[in-house]
Write a protein that holds these residues in place. Structure first.
Motif, short mmCIF file in Angstrom:
data_model
loop_
_atom_site.label_atom_id
_atom_site.label_comp_id
_atom_site.label_asym_id
_atom_site.label_seq_id
_atom_site.Cartn_x
_atom_site.Cartn_y
_atom_site.Cartn_z
N LYS A 4 0.85 -1.19 0.00
CA LYS A 4 0.00 0.00 0.00
C LYS A 4 0.89 1.24 0.00
O LYS A 4 1.75 1.39 0.87
CB LYS A 4 -0.91 -0.01 1.23
CG LYS A 4 -1.96 1.08 1.18
CD LYS A 4 -2.92 0.99 2.35
CE LYS A 4 -4.06 1.97 2.15
NZ LYS A 4 -4.92 2.08 3.33
N PRO A 5 0.70 2.13 -0.96
CA PRO A 5 1.59 3.31 -1.01
C PRO A 5 1.44 4.20 0.24
O PRO A 5 0.40 4.20 0.89
CB PRO A 5 1.11 4.07 -2.25
CG PRO A 5 0.36 3.08 -3.07
CD PRO A 5 -0.24 2.11 -2.08
N LEU A 6 2.49 4.93 0.51
CA LEU A 6 2.48 5.95 1.57
C LEU A 6 2.91 7.27 0.94
O LEU A 6 3.94 7.32 0.26
CB LEU A 6 3.46 5.57 2.69
CG LEU A 6 3.78 6.68 3.71
CD1 LEU A 6 2.55 7.07 4.53
CD2 LEU A 6 4.91 6.25 4.65
N ILE A 7 2.10 8.29 1.14
CA ILE A 7 2.50 9.63 0.70
C ILE A 7 2.65 10.48 1.96
O ILE A 7 1.68 10.68 2.71
CB ILE A 7 1.44 10.28 -0.23
CG1 ILE A 7 1.02 9.33 -1.35
CG2 ILE A 7 1.94 11.63 -0.74
CD1 ILE A 7 1.74 9.42 -2.64
N ALA A 8 3.88 10.92 2.22
CA ALA A 8 4.16 11.67 3.44
C ALA A 8 4.65 13.07 3.09
O ALA A 8 5.45 13.24 2.18
CB ALA A 8 5.20 10.92 4.28
N GLY A 9 4.15 14.04 3.84
CA GLY A 9 4.57 15.43 3.63
C GLY A 9 5.54 15.84 4.72
O GLY A 9 5.22 15.73 5.90
N ASN A 10 6.72 16.28 4.31
CA ASN A 10 7.74 16.73 5.26
C ASN A 10 7.70 18.25 5.27
O ASN A 10 8.15 18.89 4.33
CB ASN A 10 9.10 16.20 4.79
CG ASN A 10 10.24 16.70 5.65
OD1 ASN A 10 10.02 17.33 6.68
ND2 ASN A 10 11.47 16.42 5.22
N TRP A 11 7.16 18.81 6.33
CA TRP A 11 6.99 20.27 6.39
C TRP A 11 8.28 20.98 6.83
O TRP A 11 8.32 22.20 6.90
CB TRP A 11 5.82 20.63 7.32
CG TRP A 11 4.48 20.36 6.70
CD1 TRP A 11 4.24 19.86 5.44
CD2 TRP A 11 3.18 20.57 7.30
NE1 TRP A 11 2.88 19.77 5.23
CE2 TRP A 11 2.21 20.19 6.35
CE3 TRP A 11 2.75 21.06 8.53
CZ2 TRP A 11 0.83 20.28 6.60
CZ3 TRP A 11 1.39 21.14 8.80
CH2 TRP A 11 0.45 20.76 7.83
N LYS A 12 9.29 20.21 7.18
CA LYS A 12 10.58 20.79 7.59
C LYS A 12 10.35 21.92 8.61
O LYS A 12 9.42 21.84 9.40
CB LYS A 12 11.35 21.26 6.35
CG LYS A 12 11.46 20.14 5.31
CD LYS A 12 12.40 20.43 4.20
CE LYS A 12 12.42 19.23 3.24
NZ LYS A 12 13.38 19.41 2.14
N MET A 13 11.17 22.99 8.58
CA MET A 13 11.01 24.05 9.58
C MET A 13 10.14 25.17 8.99
O MET A 13 10.60 26.29 8.76
CB MET A 13 12.37 24.58 10.03
CG MET A 13 12.29 25.35 11.36
SD MET A 13 13.90 25.84 12.00
CE MET A 13 14.36 27.19 10.92
N HIS A 14 8.88 24.82 8.71
CA HIS A 14 7.94 25.77 8.13
C HIS A 14 6.70 25.88 9.00
O HIS A 14 6.36 24.96 9.72
CB HIS A 14 7.50 25.30 6.74
CG HIS A 14 8.57 25.45 5.70
ND1 HIS A 14 8.95 26.65 5.17
CD2 HIS A 14 9.36 24.52 5.11
CE1 HIS A 14 9.91 26.46 4.28
NE2 HIS A 14 10.19 25.18 4.23
N LYS A 15 6.01 27.00 8.88
CA LYS A 15 4.68 27.26 9.43
C LYS A 15 4.67 27.59 10.93
O LYS A 15 5.30 26.90 11.73
CB LYS A 15 3.73 26.06 9.20
CG LYS A 15 3.43 25.78 7.74
CD LYS A 15 2.42 24.67 7.62
CE LYS A 15 2.19 24.29 6.16
NZ LYS A 15 1.55 25.34 5.36
N LEU A 16 3.87 28.62 11.25
CA LEU A 16 3.49 28.86 12.64
C LEU A 16 2.28 27.99 12.94
O LEU A 16 1.66 27.44 12.01
CB LEU A 16 3.19 30.35 12.87
CG LEU A 16 4.40 31.28 12.65
CD1 LEU A 16 4.00 32.73 12.84
CD2 LEU A 16 5.55 30.91 13.58
#
Ligand code: PGA
Length: 252
Positions: A4-16
């Motif tokens: 089963k595929p996994l799609i992961a978002g790496n937001w790194k050092m972003h966003k308050l």
């Protein structure tokens, strides 16, 4: 073997925090009906608990971007132990990202310790490997990735491997807009799977998800996902906006 595929978002050092919450909630509604793949987002440490609470019961899991090599609660200023992550609702931890290897001097030995700490806490580990541009140009790409796998995964049992996900992220493709071609990615993914077969057996090799990362966008995800050994993506820049990340998740 279907993975089963996994799609992961790496937001790194972003966003308050407010932005992290609104992006996560927008994503939640955009992908509410998705069942063809697993989904995760990796915000900064201080947003993990809030996002875990706001996404509870949804199909989006929470990933941390790092954890300590140490498992014992002890005097390690600035570190976060893997069981502290698990305790607040985290499911995955990204380990050995090239930015950590490059800017924070993470070695394969540290990666190995972090993986073991993550597994001991009951987390799944997304283990990043990948060569730099000069290593590729010098023809050392397989040697480099082979070494990262050998030392990074050293001592892991077949059981442990069930909670390991590999992310192939060529360093030259990260944040550069220069994606590996599906062929280039497939070639390395195939190498990684063969390598896993040699070290951990065919069954483990066949069941381990291998994600591609490096300038994944709504425009290139479909072609990448058509390759037989690409089982999902680790997405940086294009995961920061809910709409573009949702398009990637809905690649089919
Ligand atoms: P990118 O980052 O999608 O912005 O290239 C990927 C990653 O570093 O995980």
């Amino acid at each position: 073997m279907t993975r089963k595929p996994l799609i992961a978002g790496n937001w790194k050092m972003h966003k308050l925090l407010a932005d992290a919450v609104s992006t996560a909630l927008e994503l939640k509604s955009l992908v509410a009906n998705v069942t063809h793949c697993d989904i995760a987002i990796a915000p900064v440490f201080v947003h993990l608990k809030t996002l875990a609470e706001r996404l509870e019961g949804s199909n989006i899991k929470i990933a941390a971007q790092n954890c300590s090599t140490e498992t014992k609660h002890s005097a390690h200023t600035g570190e976060v132990a893997a069981d502290m992550l698990k305790d607040i609702g985290v499911s995955y931890v990204i380990i050995g990202h090239s930015e950590r290897r490059q800017y924070y001097c993470e070695t394969d030995e540290m990666v190995n310790k972090k993986i073991k700490a993550a597994l001991a806490a009951g987390l799944k580990a997304i283990v990043c490997v990948g060569e730099t541009l000069s290593e590729r140009e010098e023809g050392k790409l397989f040697e480099v990735v082979g070494r990262q796998l050998k030392f990074g995964l050293e001592g892991l049992t077949k059981n442990d491997m069930e909670r390991i996900i590999i992310a192939y992220e060529p360093v030259w493709a990260i944040g550069t807009g220069k994606t590996a071609t599906p062929d280039q990615a497939q070639q390395m993914h195939e190498f990684i799977r063969k390598n896993l077969a040699e070290t951990h057996g065919i069954e483990t090799a066949e069941s381990t998800k291998i994600l591609y990362g490096g300038s994944v966008k709504p425009e290139n995800i479909k072609d990448l996902m058509e390759e037989p050994d690409i089982d999902g993506a680790l997405v940086g820049g294009a995961s920061l906006e809910a709409s573009s990340f949702a398009q990637i998740i809905n690649y089919r």
